[in-house]
Design a protein around this motif. Structure first.
Motif, PDB file in Angstrom:
ATOM      1  N   ASP A   1      86.672 -22.213  -0.668  1.00 40.57           N
ATOM      2  CA  ASP A   1      88.076 -22.593  -0.579  1.00 40.57           C
ATOM      3  C   ASP A   1      88.204 -23.673   0.499  1.00 40.57           C
ATOM      4  OD1 ASP A   1      90.788 -22.835  -0.346  1.00 40.57           O
ATOM      5  OD2 ASP A   1      91.185 -20.680  -0.175  1.00 40.57           O
ATOM      6  N   ILE A   2      88.680 -24.851   0.118  1.00 38.56           N
ATOM      7  CA  ILE A   2      88.763 -25.962   1.064  1.00 38.56           C
ATOM      8  C   ILE A   2      90.139 -26.063   1.727  1.00 38.56           C
ATOM      9  CG2 ILE A   2      87.011 -27.314  -0.151  1.00 38.56           C
ATOM     10  CD1 ILE A   2      89.365 -29.049  -1.250  1.00 38.56           C
TER      11      ILE A   2
ATOM     12  N   GLY B   1      89.027 -31.008  21.555  1.00 41.17           N
ATOM     13  CA  GLY B   1      90.278 -30.831  20.827  1.00 41.17           C
ATOM     14  C   GLY B   1      90.303 -31.514  19.480  1.00 41.17           C
ATOM     15  N   ALA B   2      89.193 -32.119  19.077  1.00 40.46           N
ATOM     16  CA  ALA B   2      89.126 -32.769  17.769  1.00 40.46           C
ATOM     17  C   ALA B   2      89.057 -31.706  16.677  1.00 40.46           C
ATOM     18  CB  ALA B   2      87.906 -33.681  17.691  1.00 40.46           C
ATOM     19  N   PRO B   3      89.855 -31.822  15.620  1.00 39.73           N
ATOM     20  CA  PRO B   3      89.763 -30.876  14.505  1.00 39.73           C
ATOM     21  C   PRO B   3      88.364 -30.920  13.893  1.00 39.73           C
ATOM     22  CG  PRO B   3      91.777 -32.167  14.355  1.00 39.73           C
ATOM     23  CD  PRO B   3      90.944 -32.808  15.426  1.00 39.73           C
ATOM     24  N   LEU B   4      87.769 -29.749  13.695  1.00 39.50           N
ATOM     25  CA  LEU B   4      86.362 -29.677  13.278  1.00 39.50           C
ATOM     26  C   LEU B   4      86.196 -28.829  12.030  1.00 39.50           C
ATOM     27  CD1 LEU B   4      83.278 -30.054  13.721  1.00 39.50           C
ATOM     28  CD2 LEU B   4      83.381 -28.085  15.279  1.00 39.50           C
ATOM     29  N   VAL B   5      85.459 -29.388  11.056  1.00 45.07           N
ATOM     30  CA  VAL B   5      85.043 -28.660   9.858  1.00 45.07           C
ATOM     31  C   VAL B   5      83.514 -28.622   9.846  1.00 45.07           C
ATOM     32  CG1 VAL B   5      85.000 -28.645   7.330  1.00 45.07           C
ATOM     33  CG2 VAL B   5      87.081 -29.338   8.552  1.00 45.07           C
ATOM     34  N   VAL B   6      82.939 -27.452   9.621  1.00 44.43           N
ATOM     35  CA  VAL B   6      81.489 -27.311   9.562  1.00 44.43           C
ATOM     36  C   VAL B   6      81.082 -26.810   8.179  1.00 44.43           C
ATOM     37  CG1 VAL B   6      79.431 -26.211  10.526  1.00 44.43           C
ATOM     38  CG2 VAL B   6      81.343 -26.817  12.036  1.00 44.43           C
ATOM     39  N   PHE B   7      80.288 -27.616   7.481  1.00 42.93           N
ATOM     40  CA  PHE B   7      79.617 -27.165   6.258  1.00 42.93           C
ATOM     41  C   PHE B   7      78.362 -26.438   6.721  1.00 42.93           C
ATOM     42  CE2 PHE B   7      82.457 -30.220   4.548  1.00 42.93           C
ATOM     43  CZ  PHE B   7      82.620 -29.927   3.209  1.00 42.93           C
ATOM     44  N   ASP B   8      78.287 -25.146   6.456  1.00 45.07           N
ATOM     45  CA  ASP B   8      77.294 -24.322   7.140  1.00 45.07           C
ATOM     46  C   ASP B   8      76.423 -23.518   6.177  1.00 45.07           C
ATOM     47  OD1 ASP B   8      75.859 -23.043   9.076  1.00 45.07           O
ATOM     48  OD2 ASP B   8      77.505 -21.785   9.778  1.00 45.07           O
ATOM     49  N   ALA B   9      75.163 -23.906   6.070  1.00 41.30           N
ATOM     50  CA  ALA B   9      74.185 -23.138   5.299  1.00 41.30           C
ATOM     51  C   ALA B   9      73.076 -22.635   6.216  1.00 41.30           C
ATOM     52  CB  ALA B   9      73.591 -23.995   4.180  1.00 41.30           C
TER      53      ALA B   9
ATOM     54  N   THR C   1      85.008 -23.192   9.143  1.00 39.11           N
ATOM     55  CA  THR C   1      83.666 -23.126   8.583  1.00 39.11           C
ATOM     56  C   THR C   1      83.711 -22.921   7.079  1.00 39.11           C
ATOM     57  OG1 THR C   1      82.746 -22.238  10.635  1.00 39.11           O
ATOM     58  CG2 THR C   1      81.459 -21.900   8.627  1.00 39.11           C
ATOM     59  N   LEU C   2      82.977 -23.769   6.347  1.00 35.85           N
ATOM     60  CA  LEU C   2      82.751 -23.572   4.923  1.00 35.85           C
ATOM     61  C   LEU C   2      81.338 -23.015   4.803  1.00 35.85           C
ATOM     62  CD1 LEU C   2      84.304 -26.901   3.603  1.00 35.85           C
ATOM     63  CD2 LEU C   2      85.322 -24.627   3.572  1.00 35.85           C
ATOM     64  N   ALA C   3      81.246 -21.715   4.531  1.00 36.57           N
ATOM     65  CA  ALA C   3      79.968 -21.019   4.605  1.00 36.57           C
ATOM     66  C   ALA C   3      79.268 -20.967   3.250  1.00 36.57           C
ATOM     67  CB  ALA C   3      80.172 -19.601   5.127  1.00 36.57           C
TER      68      ALA C   3
END
Length: 340
Positions: A188-189, A274-282, A293-295
């Motif tokens: 879910d993005i 404070g930067a908005p952070l998205v992590v694609f995490d495998a 986190t997109l796990a």
């Protein structure tokens, strides 16, 4: 900033949707239909031990993505833009060369072959079997024909599958990567899109997955028309972190590989800014507090790439759709770049 309720899907994005809907099937077909040709390229790479990967745009991003995979097999692999090879060429003697162009018609491809002449151990990767590249060099042709939509999506996945065929011919275990194509993971993005809602630009970064980060930055820039860009993790650390703050979004890619701790350290530093952070995490590791986190299942190499890339594509499309009325319809460039 959110997408208007009831907004009509722009024609350009609808075209991308159609490409993405068949990218997994086309990638699987590409892998399975090019076994003999992949063996030929693998034999050349075994003999030379050195590989030069040439391409432009998304094709170069693919080269960057597979560079570490060939190196892990003991190949002296280097990905460089075809435009740089034209302007300040590396010597080709003793190297296997793969020229990648999804259309097979880019201006740099045509000029390079006209200048290079009859160089041995040169191969092509393309989606168009009738293209200049396919006619000029032996190589691999992806399934499904030319990509019609503007930003690269299916062409990336299919070209990566062609590389997987070569890597498998060199001895790489392809089981985990093929499993990702056969049963794609869904994420879910919504939370990732929301955290990037107010940023002015996005910086993407990775370590061994840097090529995927570069592909995402290119697509974000093309579709949202904002100056999104990519910096390899070490390069981001060496000075450019000065730009980070609430208006700069960051997207990191973390796999289950020896570089994961460096990505974790970067994520912690980004959160502090404070930067908005998205992590694609495998990676299989714990999520970083303060990041969205997109796990994915623990994976590395091509399996991690195939897991993350389609979800990253969905995020880039949704981000662009929230910023631009006619996202996916180029206003200053064309799908096939025929001028230098």
């Amino acid at each position: 900033m959110t997408m208007t309720v009831g907004k009509t899907r722009p024609a350009g994005l609808a075209a991308i949707d159609r490409e993405m809907a068949r990218q997994h099937a086309d990638a699987l077909a590409s892998f399975r239909q090019n076994t003999a040709e992949a063996q030929t390229i693998a034999a050349s790479i075994r003999q030379t031990g050195r590989l030069l990967l040439l391409g432009m745009g998304g094709s170069h991003a693919v080269g960057r993505a597979v560079e570490p995979l060939y190196r892990a097999l003991g190949v002296d692999a280097l990905a460089t833009p075809l435009s740089e090879q034209l302007g300040q060429p590396l010597p080709l003697d003793g190297r296997s060369v793969i020229v990648t162009s999804q259309s097979g018609e880019s201006a740099e491809v045509v000029r390079w072959f006209l200048q290079a002449g009859g160089v041995s151990d040169v191969f092509g990767l393309t989606l168009e079997g009738g293209s200049f590249l396919a006619r000029t060099a032996p190589g691999l042709v992806g399934a499904g024909g030319t990509e019609l939509a503007f930003a690269a999506t299916r062409s990336l996945t299919v070209t990566l599958a062609l590389h997987l065929a070569i890597l498998a011919a060199l001895g790489e275990d392809s089981v985990a990567a093929i499993a990702e194509l056969e049963a794609p993971q869904d994420c879910d993005i919504a939370a990732a899109l929301a955290t990037l809602a107010e940023v002015e630009t996005i910086v993407t970064s990775g370590r061994r997955l840097q090529g995927v980060a570069e592909a995402l930055a290119l697509g974000l820039t093309e579709l949202s028309r904002r100056p999104c860009f990519s910096l390899e993790g070490g390069q981001l650390r060496h000075g450019p972190m000065e730009m980070l703050g609430p208006g700069i979004g960051v997207v990191l890619f973390r796999g289950n590989d020896p570089t994961s701790e460096l990505v974790t350290a970067m994520a912690l530093s980004v959160v502090e800014t404070g930067a908005p952070l998205v992590v694609f995490d495998a990676s299989g590791q714990s999520p970083v507090a303060g990041a969205v986190t997109l796990a994915f299942r623990p994976a590395s190499g091509m399996a991690a790439i195939f897991a993350m890339l389609p979800v990253a594509q969905r995020l880039m499309i949704a981000f662009a759709d929230s910023r631009v009325d006619n996202a996916g319809t180029p206003v200053r460039t064309t799908k096939i770049t025929r001028s230098e």
